[in-house]
Each structure stands twice: as C-alpha cells, then as structure tokens.
Design an enzyme around this catalytic site. Structure first.
Site, mmCIF file in Angstrom:
data_model
loop_
_atom_site.group_PDB
_atom_site.id
_atom_site.type_symbol
_atom_site.label_atom_id
_atom_site.label_comp_id
_atom_site.label_asym_id
_atom_site.label_seq_id
_atom_site.Cartn_x
_atom_site.Cartn_y
_atom_site.Cartn_z
ATOM 1 N N LYS A 109 0.942 -1.160 -0.079
ATOM 2 C CA LYS A 109 0.054 0.104 0.032
ATOM 3 C C LYS A 109 1.036 1.096 -0.085
ATOM 4 O O LYS A 109 2.026 1.215 0.589
ATOM 5 C CB LYS A 109 -0.990 0.138 1.092
ATOM 6 C CG LYS A 109 -2.071 0.822 1.004
ATOM 7 C CD LYS A 109 -3.017 0.081 0.392
ATOM 8 C CE LYS A 109 -4.462 0.878 0.445
ATOM 9 N NZ LYS A 109 -5.410 -0.091 -0.434
HETATM 10 P P1 NAD Z 1 -14.036 7.164 -3.483
HETATM 11 O O1 NAD Z 1 -13.052 8.101 -2.997
HETATM 12 O O2 NAD Z 1 -14.322 7.122 -4.699
HETATM 13 O O3 NAD Z 1 -15.392 7.300 -2.451
HETATM 14 C C1 NAD Z 1 -15.472 7.377 -1.199
HETATM 15 C C2 NAD Z 1 -16.994 7.693 -0.857
HETATM 16 O O4 NAD Z 1 -17.190 7.716 0.571
HETATM 17 C C3 NAD Z 1 -17.563 9.139 -1.211
HETATM 18 O O5 NAD Z 1 -18.761 9.140 -1.742
HETATM 19 C C4 NAD Z 1 -17.181 10.002 0.017
HETATM 20 O O6 NAD Z 1 -18.242 11.285 -0.159
HETATM 21 C C5 NAD Z 1 -17.604 8.910 0.967
HETATM 22 N N1 NAD Z 1 -17.349 9.137 2.333
HETATM 23 C C6 NAD Z 1 -16.091 9.399 2.882
HETATM 24 N N2 NAD Z 1 -16.399 9.585 4.258
HETATM 25 C C7 NAD Z 1 -17.398 9.500 4.760
HETATM 26 C C8 NAD Z 1 -18.143 9.364 5.752
HETATM 27 N N3 NAD Z 1 -17.464 9.591 6.991
HETATM 28 N N4 NAD Z 1 -19.397 8.987 5.879
HETATM 29 C C9 NAD Z 1 -20.178 8.954 4.745
HETATM 30 N N5 NAD Z 1 -19.618 8.749 3.585
HETATM 31 C C10 NAD Z 1 -18.241 9.015 3.231
HETATM 32 O O7 NAD Z 1 -13.255 5.971 -2.703
HETATM 33 P P2 NAD Z 1 -13.668 4.341 -3.134
HETATM 34 O O8 NAD Z 1 -12.523 3.847 -4.435
HETATM 35 O O9 NAD Z 1 -14.972 3.994 -3.626
HETATM 36 O O10 NAD Z 1 -13.302 3.462 -1.821
HETATM 37 C C11 NAD Z 1 -13.969 3.232 -0.945
HETATM 38 C C12 NAD Z 1 -13.665 2.270 0.279
HETATM 39 O O11 NAD Z 1 -13.322 1.311 -0.546
HETATM 40 C C13 NAD Z 1 -12.217 2.687 0.683
HETATM 41 O O12 NAD Z 1 -12.097 2.023 2.188
HETATM 42 C C14 NAD Z 1 -11.251 1.909 -0.269
HETATM 43 O O13 NAD Z 1 -10.008 1.554 0.486
HETATM 44 C C15 NAD Z 1 -12.125 0.804 -0.468
HETATM 45 N N6 NAD Z 1 -11.793 -0.239 -1.645
HETATM 46 C C16 NAD Z 1 -11.566 0.456 -2.706
HETATM 47 C C17 NAD Z 1 -11.515 -0.484 -3.917
HETATM 48 C C18 NAD Z 1 -11.638 0.305 -5.294
HETATM 49 O O14 NAD Z 1 -11.628 -0.524 -6.353
HETATM 50 N N7 NAD Z 1 -11.968 1.509 -5.698
HETATM 51 C C19 NAD Z 1 -11.188 -1.574 -3.929
HETATM 52 C C20 NAD Z 1 -11.238 -2.098 -2.366
HETATM 53 C C21 NAD Z 1 -11.425 -1.433 -1.194
#
Ligand code: NAD
Length: 419
Positions: A109
């Site tokens: 990471k």
């Molecule tokens: P992103 O930045 O695209 O979206 C995050 C979303 O969460 C946004 O809508 C934001 O407004 C919202 N958010 C943030 N803090 C918040 C809170 N306190 N309360 C409510 N909403 C909140 O991120 P993403 O890529 O969708 O990733 C989201 C999670 O999934 C992270 O933990 C990331 O590590 C995990 N993840 C992502 C992927 C991927 O392929 N993108 C893969 C595995 C895990």
C-alpha cells in the site's frame, strides 16, 4: 495510544485479527513474527513547486508487506490524515486479500500526506510523478504494482505509468492497474469492486433462501465502490433504501430510484438535495433497519460505540477495515452474517490482476469475459471462506484470515527462507 485510538487504528485492527488467526492455526512463532512484519517500508519526502512558486515538501510512503506469492499489489491513497501506520495495516490486508482471492500477488500500500481538495491538477501531477520517481527502484510489473485508492484515480495511474515508462525507456502498461481503458486498462475494472460486493451478497442470500427483490440495502459511501454497487444491485432487483456520502445521506423505505440519483449527483456532486427520499445523517444511516448494510466509505465506522445498534442481517464490507475488532464481537453475538473486507471487496484487486495479465499478454478481453472470470473467483473465495469458518467453528472474518495466512505460510515453507 488510548483505548479508542487503538480501536480505530487500521494497523491495530489487522494485527489483532492476525494474532487470533495465527494462534488458531498454531503457527510456529518465528513464522508468525515474519508474516506479521512487512518486508519493506519506504518513506520519501517529495519536493514540489506549487502553482504560486513556493517549494513544498510532502511525505510519502510505500509499504511492501509480502512477495511470497508474487509481486506486491496495492493502492496509493492521498489525504491529509494518511499515516505510515495506516499504510502498514492496509499493506498487510492486501496480502491476505490476494490470498483469499487466490491470485498470485503479495500485498502493498502507498500514500502521500496531502490535501487533494487544496491542490490543483498540475500540483497533483507533480506530486505523483516525483513520488513515483522516488520509489521507482522498488516498483514495476514484476516487483510491485500500484493501483488507485482513496483520492487517486485513473488519471493518477496514467501519470505513474508514464513516469515509470520514461525512466525505463519503454511503455510499460503493466506497471500499474486501474488505468484508463485507452492506456491498457481493463474493461470492467471500474465496476469490479461493486460487482464483487454484489456477487458475495448474492451468495449470502442463497444461503439464507432470500430473494433480491425482498432485500433492503443501505450503502454508506457513494464513490467508486458504493455507486457501482448501488447501480448494479438496483439493476439486479435489490431495493436500495438508503445511501450516504461525506456530506449526508438520503433514505426512502420504498426504495431509491438509483439511476435518477446518479443523474442528480452528476450535477450536484453529492447525494444531498435528491428529491426522491428524505435527508438523513451519514452515520445514523448505518443504524437503520435493513437486510444488507454495505459500508463503502472509510475505516472504523462500525465500532464499539454503535455496533449494538446495527440492525442489518448481512454486512458486506465494501470499504477496507470499516469494522473494528470490538465491533466484530458485538456483531457476532447479534448474529449478523459478516462478509469481511478481504473477501467482499476483493473484486477490485481481482480485475486489477486481469488488467496486469492482459497488459503482459498484449491481448485484451471483452467485458463479458472479465465479469465471468470475476464471478468464478468471487464465488469460489466466498465458498472457501464460509466453508472454512464452518469447519473450524470460527466467524467469517477469522476464517478469511486463517485461510489467507495458511496459504501464504504454505508458499513460504515451499520456498524456504533465503538467508
Ligand atoms: P472514493 O473516494 O471513490 O469514494 C468514497 C466515498 O465515501 C465518497 O462518496 C465519500 O463522499 C464517502 N465518504 C467518505 N467519508 C465518509 C463518511 N465519513 N461518511 C459517509 N460517506 C463518506 O473511494 P472508493 O474507491 O469508493 O473506496 C471506498 C472504500 O473502499 C475505501 O475504504 C477503499 O480503500 C475501499 N476499496 C476500494 C476499492 C476500489 O476498487 N476503488 C477496492 C477495494 C477497497
């Protein structure tokens, strides 16, 4: 570190679960110490000239936890709160996630401490390129393959790929995944994490004899993971009754019109103000009555303070580390069927693996083939984890850790320790 701070730490959560699983596996103590410790931790200080001519220095990290099963794989996140400890925990989780999905990668990471909201595109590009140059000797298709994470995206990956390629003097698309399609990205990658969440949720419904149409879902987070999960699950017949982003939430017990909500967001940039439901707080939404809760936002949102008020029957962890270990125990007592992050959100890294394979082959698959292969891996991983849990009388989270640690330990034993 006080008790609550420790509970909220991603690294401490990972380590606590690792310890329980390692003990149950009866791992020999030297091997346990080796698997608990990252291979390498890189700290870099990135000088960048801002648009107004000032020189600023940003801290960046790349933690490579394991290369036992293949090159390291893991996202790069940007944010003001990024810490080495958090990156260290997430790197280890990537090792366990790749092992649960049974794909040939170890975990890594990366992160840069910066506030993307206050940086221009030019500043972000310079940070990304210098960060890449600083870690260049340690990354690459055979070493460590970065991907997007919080606050990084396809454009960030394009800059990393280009910087890497300029240094090695040839275009190396397999150096990162999550790239734009036109630069060697994979069809289906954008939807992959949300799609994988739906697949494991479908498998859970089968176990409980439930129908999608009679299943009410609440999703916290409406970024890549949350919005794709909402879109796909809505189209498949699930009733999405609540969604939230960082500014607030929207709730409608009769089900939200997700395509209309997506259209609203394309203008408003937030779920707030959508007329098809009532406004609700983005933390309170977790405690509403529903069948499936899908946290897809950020860490530690389900913790000892609110776990006893969670009313969902199935928890699908789209986000990384959304539940703390003390909350695990409370959810277990309440009979919640937890599909842990290292299983539920493994769809993203699985299609990243497909992207890396396609880039190295120079031959690209159609979306149907990507989705079909993703489905096979997710269903297989779900059945392995749940079956393992039943055989060893442990919950799904500990089962996922045990299965993963067992696979990595087995490979390490075959390879032997080079010394
Ligand atoms: P992103 O930045 O695209 O979206 C995050 C979303 O969460 C946004 O809508 C934001 O407004 C919202 N958010 C943030 N803090 C918040 C809170 N306190 N309360 C409510 N909403 C909140 O991120 P993403 O890529 O969708 O990733 C989201 C999670 O999934 C992270 O933990 C990331 O590590 C995990 N993840 C992502 C992927 C991927 O392929 N993108 C893969 C595995 C895990």
């Amino acid at each position: 570190m006080d008790v609550l701070e420790k509970e909220m730490s991603v690294y401490e959560s990972m380590a606590a679960r690792f310890d329980v699983a390692a003990r149950k596996l009866n791992l020999e103590s030297g091997l346990e110490r080796y698997l608990r410790t990252p291979n390498r931790e890189i700290i870099v200080h990135i000088p960048v000239t801002s648009d107004d001519g000032r020189l600023q220095v940003f801290d960046g990290f790349r933690v490579q936890h394991s290369i036992a099963r293949g090159p390291c794989k893991g996202g790069v996140r940007y944010g003001p709160q990024v810490t080495l400890d958090e990156i260290r925990g997430l790197a280890a989780e990537m090792t366990w996630k790749c092992a649960v999905a049974n794909i040939p990668f170890g975990g890594a990471k990366g992160g840069v401490v910066c506030d993307p909201q206050r940086l221009s595109a030019g500043e972000l590009e310079r940070i990304t390129r210098r960060y890449t140059a600083e870690i260049l000797d340690y990354i690459g298709p055979e070493r460590d393959v970065p991907a997007p994470d919080m606050n990084t995206n396809e454009q960030t990956m394009a800059w990393i790929m280009d910087t890497y390629s300029m240094h090695v003097r040839h275009t190396t698309t397999a150096a990162v995944t999550g790239k734009p399609i036109d630069l060697g990205g994979s069809l289906g990658r954008r939807e992959a994490t949300g799609r994988g969440c739906m697949t494991v949720c479908d498998e859970a419904l089968k176990r409980f004899g439930r129908r999608r149409e009679a299943t009410r879902v609440i999703i916290q987070g409406f970024g890549n993971v949350g919005s794709q999960a909402a879109r796909l699950m809505h189209a498949a017949g699930y009733k999405i009754i609540g969604v939230a982003d960082i500014l607030g939430g929207i709730y409608n017990s009769h089900g939200l019109d997700i395509p209309a909500l997506v259209e609203h967001i394309s203008e408003a940039r937030t779920v707030q103000g959508f007329l098809g439901g009532e406004a609700i707080d983005n933390v309170e939404i977790l405690e509403q009555d529903c069948d499936v809760l899908l946290p897809a936002a950020t860490e530690s949102v389900i913790n000892s303070q609110n776990a006893s008020r969670i009313r969902a029957k199935i928890l699908v962890e789209g986000a990384n580390s959304p539940t703390t270990p003390p909350a695990d125990a409370i959810l277990f007592d309440r009979g919640v069927f937890v599909i842990p992050d290292i299983l539920a959100n493994a769809g993203g890294v699985t299609v990243s693996y497909f992207e890396w394979v396609q880039d190295r082959e120079g031959y690209f698959w159609n979306e149907e083939l990507v989705n079909e292969r993703l489905q096979i891996i997710m269903v297989d991983a779900f059945n392995h984890v749940v079956g393992y849990g039943e055989r060893h009388q442990v919950n799904n989270r500990i089962a996922a850790y045990m299965l993963a640690i067992d696979r990595v330990a087995f490979t390490l034993k075959l390879r032997g320790i080079y010394a």
